[in-house]
Design a protein around this motif. Sequence first.
Motif, PDB file in Angstrom:
ATOM      1  N   LEU A   1       0.823  -1.213   0.000  1.00  0.00           N
ATOM      2  CA  LEU A   1       0.000   0.000   0.000  1.00  0.00           C
ATOM      3  C   LEU A   1       0.862   1.269   0.000  1.00  0.00           C
ATOM      4  O   LEU A   1       0.552   2.231  -0.723  1.00  0.00           O
ATOM      5  CB  LEU A   1      -0.933  -0.020   1.218  1.00  0.00           C
ATOM      6  CG  LEU A   1      -1.926   1.130   1.299  1.00  0.00           C
ATOM      7  CD1 LEU A   1      -2.881   1.106   0.117  1.00  0.00           C
ATOM      8  CD2 LEU A   1      -2.723   1.069   2.598  1.00  0.00           C
ATOM      9  N   LYS A   2       1.928   1.262   0.756  1.00  0.00           N
ATOM     10  CA  LYS A   2       2.784   2.449   0.815  1.00  0.00           C
ATOM     11  C   LYS A   2       3.311   2.809  -0.558  1.00  0.00           C
ATOM     12  O   LYS A   2       3.269   3.959  -0.987  1.00  0.00           O
ATOM     13  CB  LYS A   2       3.975   2.208   1.755  1.00  0.00           C
ATOM     14  CG  LYS A   2       3.578   2.218   3.212  1.00  0.00           C
ATOM     15  CD  LYS A   2       4.757   1.959   4.125  1.00  0.00           C
ATOM     16  CE  LYS A   2       4.218   1.608   5.513  1.00  0.00           C
ATOM     17  NZ  LYS A   2       5.240   1.113   6.420  1.00  0.00           N
ATOM     18  N   GLU A   3       3.789   1.784  -1.238  1.00  0.00           N
ATOM     19  CA  GLU A   3       4.366   1.981  -2.570  1.00  0.00           C
ATOM     20  C   GLU A   3       3.307   2.540  -3.533  1.00  0.00           C
ATOM     21  O   GLU A   3       3.568   3.469  -4.296  1.00  0.00           O
ATOM     22  CB  GLU A   3       4.859   0.608  -3.035  1.00  0.00           C
ATOM     23  CG  GLU A   3       5.787   0.589  -4.203  1.00  0.00           C
ATOM     24  CD  GLU A   3       5.977  -0.867  -4.669  1.00  0.00           C
ATOM     25  OE1 GLU A   3       5.578  -1.150  -5.802  1.00  0.00           O
ATOM     26  OE2 GLU A   3       6.486  -1.695  -3.876  1.00  0.00           O
ATOM     27  N   VAL A   4       2.108   1.958  -3.481  1.00  0.00           N
ATOM     28  CA  VAL A   4       1.028   2.409  -4.377  1.00  0.00           C
ATOM     29  C   VAL A   4       0.675   3.863  -4.060  1.00  0.00           C
ATOM     30  O   VAL A   4       0.575   4.706  -4.968  1.00  0.00           O
ATOM     31  CB  VAL A   4      -0.217   1.496  -4.233  1.00  0.00           C
ATOM     32  CG1 VAL A   4      -1.370   2.014  -5.088  1.00  0.00           C
ATOM     33  CG2 VAL A   4       0.113   0.061  -4.609  1.00  0.00           C
ATOM     34  N   CYS A   5       0.509   4.174  -2.775  1.00  0.00           N
ATOM     35  CA  CYS A   5       0.123   5.536  -2.390  1.00  0.00           C
ATOM     36  C   CYS A   5       1.228   6.531  -2.762  1.00  0.00           C
ATOM     37  O   CYS A   5       0.950   7.669  -3.149  1.00  0.00           O
ATOM     38  CB  CYS A   5      -0.151   5.613  -0.896  1.00  0.00           C
ATOM     39  SG  CYS A   5      -1.664   4.757  -0.409  1.00  0.00           S
ATOM     40  N   LYS A   6       2.442   6.098  -2.653  1.00  0.00           N
ATOM     41  CA  LYS A   6       3.574   7.005  -2.882  1.00  0.00           C
ATOM     42  C   LYS A   6       3.691   7.410  -4.354  1.00  0.00           C
ATOM     43  O   LYS A   6       4.382   8.371  -4.686  1.00  0.00           O
ATOM     44  CB  LYS A   6       4.871   6.349  -2.398  1.00  0.00           C
ATOM     45  CG  LYS A   6       5.867   7.382  -1.936  1.00  0.00           C
ATOM     46  CD  LYS A   6       6.925   6.899  -0.986  1.00  0.00           C
ATOM     47  CE  LYS A   6       7.849   8.058  -0.713  1.00  0.00           C
ATOM     48  NZ  LYS A   6       7.940   8.425   0.677  1.00  0.00           N
ATOM     49  N   ARG A   7       3.012   6.680  -5.231  1.00  0.00           N
ATOM     50  CA  ARG A   7       3.021   7.058  -6.646  1.00  0.00           C
ATOM     51  C   ARG A   7       1.954   8.109  -6.957  1.00  0.00           C
ATOM     52  O   ARG A   7       1.903   8.645  -8.065  1.00  0.00           O
ATOM     53  CB  ARG A   7       2.749   5.821  -7.509  1.00  0.00           C
ATOM     54  CG  ARG A   7       3.934   4.887  -7.624  1.00  0.00           C
ATOM     55  CD  ARG A   7       3.762   3.925  -8.788  1.00  0.00           C
ATOM     56  NE  ARG A   7       2.683   2.976  -8.562  1.00  0.00           N
ATOM     57  CZ  ARG A   7       2.862   1.705  -8.162  1.00  0.00           C
ATOM     58  NH1 ARG A   7       4.077   1.245  -7.954  1.00  0.00           N
ATOM     59  NH2 ARG A   7       1.839   0.922  -7.993  1.00  0.00           N
ATOM     60  N   ALA A   8       1.076   8.381  -5.997  1.00  0.00           N
ATOM     61  CA  ALA A   8      -0.082   9.229  -6.283  1.00  0.00           C
ATOM     62  C   ALA A   8       0.282  10.709  -6.410  1.00  0.00           C
ATOM     63  O   ALA A   8       0.988  11.256  -5.563  1.00  0.00           O
ATOM     64  CB  ALA A   8      -1.122   9.060  -5.179  1.00  0.00           C
ATOM     65  N   ASP A   9      -0.236  11.344  -7.459  1.00  0.00           N
ATOM     66  CA  ASP A   9      -0.209  12.810  -7.531  1.00  0.00           C
ATOM     67  C   ASP A   9      -1.267  13.375  -6.587  1.00  0.00           C
ATOM     68  O   ASP A   9      -1.105  14.448  -6.018  1.00  0.00           O
ATOM     69  CB  ASP A   9      -0.533  13.287  -8.949  1.00  0.00           C
ATOM     70  CG  ASP A   9       0.420  12.720  -9.986  1.00  0.00           C
ATOM     71  OD1 ASP A   9       1.636  12.706  -9.725  1.00  0.00           O
ATOM     72  OD2 ASP A   9      -0.060  12.262 -11.051  1.00  0.00           O
ATOM     73  N   ILE A  10      -2.363  12.637  -6.482  1.00  0.00           N
ATOM     74  CA  ILE A  10      -3.460  13.033  -5.590  1.00  0.00           C
ATOM     75  C   ILE A  10      -3.838  11.809  -4.759  1.00  0.00           C
ATOM     76  O   ILE A  10      -4.109  10.740  -5.328  1.00  0.00           O
ATOM     77  CB  ILE A  10      -4.695  13.512  -6.392  1.00  0.00           C
ATOM     78  CG1 ILE A  10      -4.324  14.729  -7.257  1.00  0.00           C
ATOM     79  CG2 ILE A  10      -5.866  13.832  -5.460  1.00  0.00           C
ATOM     80  CD1 ILE A  10      -5.421  15.150  -8.234  1.00  0.00           C
ATOM     81  N   LEU A  11      -3.823  11.969  -3.461  1.00  0.00           N
ATOM     82  CA  LEU A  11      -4.159  10.852  -2.567  1.00  0.00           C
ATOM     83  C   LEU A  11      -5.418  11.220  -1.794  1.00  0.00           C
ATOM     84  O   LEU A  11      -5.449  12.250  -1.115  1.00  0.00           O
ATOM     85  CB  LEU A  11      -2.985  10.607  -1.609  1.00  0.00           C
ATOM     86  CG  LEU A  11      -3.135   9.478  -0.585  1.00  0.00           C
ATOM     87  CD1 LEU A  11      -3.299   8.124  -1.272  1.00  0.00           C
ATOM     88  CD2 LEU A  11      -1.904   9.428   0.336  1.00  0.00           C
ATOM     89  N   VAL A  12      -6.449  10.403  -1.929  1.00  0.00           N
ATOM     90  CA  VAL A  12      -7.693  10.633  -1.205  1.00  0.00           C
ATOM     91  C   VAL A  12      -7.830   9.519  -0.169  1.00  0.00           C
ATOM     92  O   VAL A  12      -7.898   8.343  -0.535  1.00  0.00           O
ATOM     93  CB  VAL A  12      -8.914  10.625  -2.156  1.00  0.00           C
ATOM     94  CG1 VAL A  12     -10.208  10.868  -1.376  1.00  0.00           C
ATOM     95  CG2 VAL A  12      -8.748  11.670  -3.260  1.00  0.00           C
TER      96      VAL A  12
END
Lengths: 281, 281
Positions: A195-206
């Motif tokens: 999850l960290k890796e996926v979230c860390k790619r986000a330009d926008i995190l909701v």
Amino acid sequence: MEKIINGKALALQYQDDIINFIKEREATNLRLPAISLIQVGNDGGSNYYRESVKKLCEKLKITVKECIYEENIEEKVFLDSVKAVDEDINVDGILMLMPLPKHIDSNKAIDQISQGKDIDGLTDNNIGKFYSGKKAFIPCTAKAVLAILESLPIELEGKNVVVLGRSNVVGKPVSNLLIGKNATVTTCHSKTENLKEVCKRADILVAAIGKPKFIGNEYVKEGAIVIDVGTTYYEGKLTGDVNFDEVSELASFITPVPGGVGALTTTMLLSSLCEACKNNV
Amino acid sequence: MEKIINGKALALQYQDDIINFIKEREATNLRLPAISLIQVGNDGGSNYYRESVKKLCEKLKITVKECIYEENIEEKVFLDSVKAVDEDINVDGILMLMPLPKHIDSNKAIDQISQGKDIDGLTDNNIGKFYSGKKAFIPCTAKAVLAILESLPIELEGKNVVVLGRSNVVGKPVSNLLIGKNATVTTCHSKTENLKEVCKRADILVAAIGKPKFIGNEYVKEGAIVIDVGTTYYEGKLTGDVNFDEVSELASFITPVPGGVGALTTTMLLSSLCEACKNNV
């Protein structure tokens, strides 16, 4: 523009639109918008939400019809009452406060609301229209998230968005709204790996998972936009899903809790009410 | 298990279930399932699809009622006819072949179909139920994609899925189905940036964009599962979105075109018809 998004200020802008809408109706001798607030029993969260809607309605000159029923009301009696409220031509929109007591089937209760008065976007019909890309009422929290993102000096198109949470009232509708705005959307949840890796790619995190301070720095890319939908009481305080002190250092824009998304939801609901009123000939 | 997924063989398994369902109904003197095929005009694709449904119905002993109208039928007359078909208690499910001619509003036409007979999952009501996680009919291509993935010796939970395409009948419902199976789903489309990079992270890649041979090796991680929903006529041949010769080297499982997803859709439709028949008391 400030890094910390001011939900209250944005709410005031939307309230101005509502005030103008109402002034126009007054000027042309049209009936003012009216909302019906339906509640069964005495749930604390429902009481609080109902009071905050009432307060804002008072400020905006929106008529409120409260329909509050005893906790032990018979299901059939309640369903018939909702139906009657729905059929009242002087009611433009209905907010049914959840949860209902267990002996009442909430699906059946929602089914009593006609699509045009379903300002919170709970009916199958509205949900179906929404996911098919047609005009529809949508849950006001999802609407608030979009309003915040659209207030920022950025393009949503092509952005890599990660939505954390897949609830029917936040995660899924936010994902669908942002796909509609040409963002690339990844929907994550409790079963997501890395999850960290996926979230860390986000330009926008909701974040909409209801886990206080769950999102720390290790989930956030430098310069990302972080929208915190979480509202959990934690150590006596309303707390978001994001560890604000930590993440606000990294983010380019971030919503606080309180004062972010939550500051907009009631206003968004009443915006939808005005829409409903316009269509309620 | 073979690397190249055999859609026809899987279709036969689902057909066995249908055959058993029908045998049970025969044994208990119940009416056999009946489908109504509604078509306006003479569209080549619609003719082809209708004939293939008819052929399979014949094999499975499903009653077919064809309702074929002239291209220039008046909208009102057509809508009334659809309503009458829907009200026929001997019809369990309706397939309305698309596209309808431009002078007919397809939303209005779909609205004539009641939820219980909407076996292709086109009505707002069914769509709303589906996205709310309730039991609902869904478009048969999306159902076919899930059937294929569930036939593989893998867990969907936690998998990183990339769905390429966001149409109402494939991309969006496939995304929602797989979120429901606890996969982490990224929905991509024509506005996605760094598409190759995003696709290359996928454990499961579902391509539904209608661009022949678009997905080459550079989009696929070694060992990924590749599901090709594309069906475009290209150089005289039915061609998928995936460059099969190239990608089949890399993938752990891959669907061919034809013989993959497309080989299952009609069977999935008739599975839904049997569901509808069971509920059509």
